[in-house]
Design a protein around this motif. Structure first.
Motif, PDB file in Angstrom:
ATOM      1  N   ASN A   1       0.997  -1.536   0.388  1.00 51.54           N
ATOM      2  CA  ASN A   1      -0.152  -0.510   0.082  1.00 51.54           C
ATOM      3  C   ASN A   1       1.558   1.236   0.099  1.00 51.54           C
ATOM      4  OD1 ASN A   1       0.909   0.288   2.780  1.00 51.54           O
ATOM      5  ND2 ASN A   1      -0.772  -0.186   3.779  1.00 51.54           N
ATOM      6  N   SER A   2      -0.012   2.405   0.007  1.00 52.61           N
ATOM      7  CA  SER A   2       1.226   4.129  -0.146  1.00 52.61           C
ATOM      8  C   SER A   2       2.134   3.840   0.898  1.00 52.61           C
ATOM      9  CB  SER A   2      -0.131   4.494  -0.128  1.00 52.61           C
ATOM     10  OG  SER A   2      -1.030   5.271  -1.098  1.00 52.61           O
ATOM     11  N   GLU A   3       1.538   3.308   2.051  1.00 53.99           N
ATOM     12  CA  GLU A   3       2.209   3.088   3.961  1.00 53.99           C
ATOM     13  C   GLU A   3       3.898   2.936   3.470  1.00 53.99           C
ATOM     14  OE1 GLU A   3       2.968   3.478   7.941  1.00 53.99           O
ATOM     15  OE2 GLU A   3       0.819   3.651   7.123  1.00 53.99           O
ATOM     16  N   ALA A   4       3.496   1.327   2.916  1.00 54.78           N
ATOM     17  CA  ALA A   4       4.670   0.708   3.043  1.00 54.78           C
ATOM     18  C   ALA A   4       5.474   1.364   2.057  1.00 54.78           C
ATOM     19  CB  ALA A   4       3.944  -0.641   2.163  1.00 54.78           C
ATOM     20  N   ALA A   5       5.129   1.103   0.436  1.00 49.90           N
ATOM     21  CA  ALA A   5       5.831   1.783  -0.443  1.00 49.90           C
ATOM     22  C   ALA A   5       6.454   3.475  -0.160  1.00 49.90           C
ATOM     23  CB  ALA A   5       4.806   2.401  -2.057  1.00 49.90           C
ATOM     24  N   LEU A   6       6.368   4.227   0.794  1.00 45.86           N
ATOM     25  CA  LEU A   6       6.749   5.192   1.246  1.00 45.86           C
ATOM     26  C   LEU A   6       8.077   4.769   2.048  1.00 45.86           C
ATOM     27  CD1 LEU A   6       3.581   7.597   1.843  1.00 45.86           C
ATOM     28  CD2 LEU A   6       5.988   7.953   0.189  1.00 45.86           C
ATOM     29  N   LYS A   7       7.677   3.603   2.451  1.00 42.04           N
ATOM     30  CA  LYS A   7       8.713   3.283   3.502  1.00 42.04           C
ATOM     31  C   LYS A   7      10.007   3.097   2.431  1.00 42.04           C
ATOM     32  CE  LYS A   7       9.323   0.212   7.540  1.00 42.04           C
ATOM     33  NZ  LYS A   7       8.362  -0.410   8.160  1.00 42.04           N
ATOM     34  N   TYR A   8      10.231   2.129   2.221  1.00 47.13           N
ATOM     35  CA  TYR A   8       9.948   1.958   0.789  1.00 47.13           C
ATOM     36  C   TYR A   8      12.067   2.689   0.258  1.00 47.13           C
ATOM     37  CZ  TYR A   8       9.099  -3.765   1.137  1.00 47.13           C
ATOM     38  OH  TYR A   8       8.966  -4.595   1.497  1.00 47.13           O
ATOM     39  N   MET A   9      10.431   3.934  -0.320  1.00 45.39           N
ATOM     40  CA  MET A   9      11.432   4.630  -1.119  1.00 45.39           C
ATOM     41  C   MET A   9      12.516   5.744   0.204  1.00 45.39           C
ATOM     42  SD  MET A   9       9.465   8.275  -3.048  1.00 45.39           S
ATOM     43  CE  MET A   9       9.303   8.377  -2.028  1.00 45.39           C
ATOM     44  N   LEU A  10      11.436   5.781   1.635  1.00 46.49           N
ATOM     45  CA  LEU A  10      12.980   6.450   2.047  1.00 46.49           C
ATOM     46  C   LEU A  10      13.650   6.402   2.911  1.00 46.49           C
ATOM     47  CD1 LEU A  10       9.740   8.087   3.634  1.00 46.49           C
ATOM     48  CD2 LEU A  10      10.323   9.478   2.381  1.00 46.49           C
ATOM     49  N   SER A  11      13.415   4.464   2.415  1.00 43.69           N
ATOM     50  CA  SER A  11      14.834   4.058   3.230  1.00 43.69           C
ATOM     51  C   SER A  11      16.062   3.658   1.970  1.00 43.69           C
ATOM     52  CB  SER A  11      14.622   3.169   4.442  1.00 43.69           C
ATOM     53  OG  SER A  11      13.062   1.839   3.360  1.00 43.69           O
ATOM     54  N   LEU A  12      15.493   3.420   0.675  1.00 45.88           N
ATOM     55  CA  LEU A  12      16.254   2.934  -0.176  1.00 45.88           C
ATOM     56  C   LEU A  12      16.323   1.827   0.013  1.00 45.88           C
ATOM     57  CD1 LEU A  12      18.549   5.416  -0.352  1.00 45.88           C
ATOM     58  CD2 LEU A  12      16.209   5.904  -1.410  1.00 45.88           C
ATOM     59  N   GLN A  13      15.012   1.055   0.119  1.00 43.00           N
ATOM     60  CA  GLN A  13      14.663  -0.573   0.227  1.00 43.00           C
ATOM     61  C   GLN A  13      13.710  -0.966  -0.874  1.00 43.00           C
ATOM     62  OE1 GLN A  13      17.336  -2.654   2.638  1.00 43.00           O
ATOM     63  NE2 GLN A  13      17.987   0.060   2.643  1.00 43.00           N
ATOM     64  N   ARG A  14      13.961  -1.418  -1.830  1.00 42.49           N
ATOM     65  CA  ARG A  14      13.355  -2.336  -3.017  1.00 42.49           C
ATOM     66  C   ARG A  14      12.726  -1.229  -4.392  1.00 42.49           C
ATOM     67  NH1 ARG A  14      12.131  -6.574  -2.223  1.00 42.49           N
ATOM     68  NH2 ARG A  14       9.911  -7.364  -2.853  1.00 42.49           N
ATOM     69  N   MET A  15      12.978   0.360  -3.605  1.00 48.15           N
ATOM     70  CA  MET A  15      12.700   1.168  -4.688  1.00 48.15           C
ATOM     71  C   MET A  15      12.473   2.266  -3.870  1.00 48.15           C
ATOM     72  SD  MET A  15       8.579   2.004  -3.812  1.00 48.15           S
ATOM     73  CE  MET A  15       8.382   3.502  -5.151  1.00 48.15           C
ATOM     74  N   ASP A  16      12.750   3.367  -5.299  1.00 48.65           N
ATOM     75  CA  ASP A  16      13.652   4.682  -4.717  1.00 48.65           C
ATOM     76  C   ASP A  16      12.791   5.773  -5.288  1.00 48.65           C
ATOM     77  OD1 ASP A  16      14.413   4.978  -7.602  1.00 48.65           O
ATOM     78  OD2 ASP A  16      16.176   4.456  -7.182  1.00 48.65           O
TER      79      ASP A  16
END
Length: 325
Positions: free
Chosen positions: A136-151
């Protein structure tokens, strides 16, 4: 139809390779929109037109220079596809990318598909995505902010066009990150797939790798800090990741200033960045997302070691190339 939008500015060496990689896709119901963002080299505009004349699926827009974000917007305003992908003009994609992404989007019933990239031709995948994951959006934002699995880059992703209709494109620095965050927040579902299909080409003389520090470089940090405040209100569960991203951006800006010897240490802009960087030292050193190399750079920036170290390193490498060392 899938619309692939390619913003280009003075890129005669790699543009043809980029467009050929798009037109050679195994999925053929595509259009490629090249947006010439006011190229001044006298070569790139002609290459754009030549490519259009070779394949009627290629469209070309010539516009005044306003930056790659507004170039993307111009392409988006013109495109006819139900799906959209962005590719930078000095990069290229694997022949099965569009088909694999579209299949994944339909199978997962999501608005957006993220896949992996590698640097140049033989590089390792950037995120090492091992399996399909729907977030979902929150999990995707977490990945993006931590540079894990997406940016926060707009490339390496396939979007439903309707997901982009309310997105604001602007020319601020760090605008890719801002735009991507907005897209993610509007998405009902995002799929991450184990496909290394995008080749990110490092061009040493590109604008992004220029050693000179841009007069508005601090906008990167300001944008990241504003987003941290937004996250604290709307997604408190990922505050730590947002703070890491902000400090990582601070490190980037600080290093740009350290490398550019025309930026004086006693200048107000440098002192402000240094002060913020030092305040975040302990958090950054303890963060599970920081690599050892980045922690070392952060420490060196905080205690004014980075600039002399970098100058010494540059001197050694320059003389090695000349065969002196």
């Amino acid at each position: 139809m899938i619309s692939v939008i390619v913003p280009v500015y003075n890129c005669p060496d790699y543009l043809e390779n980029c467009i050929h990689s798009i037109m050679a896709q195994t999925y053929e119901d595509i259009e490629c929109i090249i947006v010439d963002d006011g190229s001044t080299d006298g070569i790139t505009p002609q290459i754009c037109d030549d490519l259009k004349n070779k394949d009627d699926r290629v469209k070309v827009i010539h516009k005044q220079n306003e930056g790659h974000q507004l170039a993307r917007k111009a392409g988006l305003d013109m495109c006819r596809g139900a799906y959209v992908m962005f590719v930078d003009a000095d990069d290229y994609i694997e022949p099965n990318v569009l088909r694999r992404c579209l299949d994944a989007m339909k199978e997962t019933d999501t608005d957006m598909v993220c896949f992996d990239y590698c640097v140049n031709e033989e590089g390792e995948p950037g995120f090492q995505i091992k399996d399909v994951e729907i977030v979902n959006s929150e999990a995707a934002l977490k990945y993006m902010l931590s540079l894990q699995r997406m940016d926060g880059n707009l490339w390496c992703k396939l979007y439903k066009k309707e997901l982009l209709k309310n997105v604001v494109f602007d020319s601020r620095r760090n605008c890719d990150f801002v735009t991507m965050a907005m897209i993610i927040q509007h998405a009902s579902g995002i799929a991450l797939i184990p496909l290394c299909g995008y080749h990110y080409r490092i061009v040493e003389d590109s604008l992004s790798r220029n050693i000179m520090c841009h007069p508005k470089e601090e906008e990167y940090e300001q944008t990241a800090y504003a987003f941290l405040k937004k996250i604290e209100k709307e997604y408190p569960g990922i505050r730590e990741e947002a703070k890491y991203y902000w400090l990582n951006t601070l490190l980037y800006v600080c290093i740009k200033m350290e490398k550019d010897i025309t930026v004086q240490r006693h200048s107000e802009r440098f002192r402000v960045i240094k002060k913020k960087t030092r305040r975040g030292l302990m958090f950054y050193l303890r963060s599970p997302y920081s690599t050892f190399g980045d922690k070392l750079k952060y420490f060196m920036c905080c205690f004014n070691i980075f600039r002399p170290f970098y100058r010494c390193y540059s001197f050694i490498m320059k003389n090695k190339k000349r065969g002196i060392l």
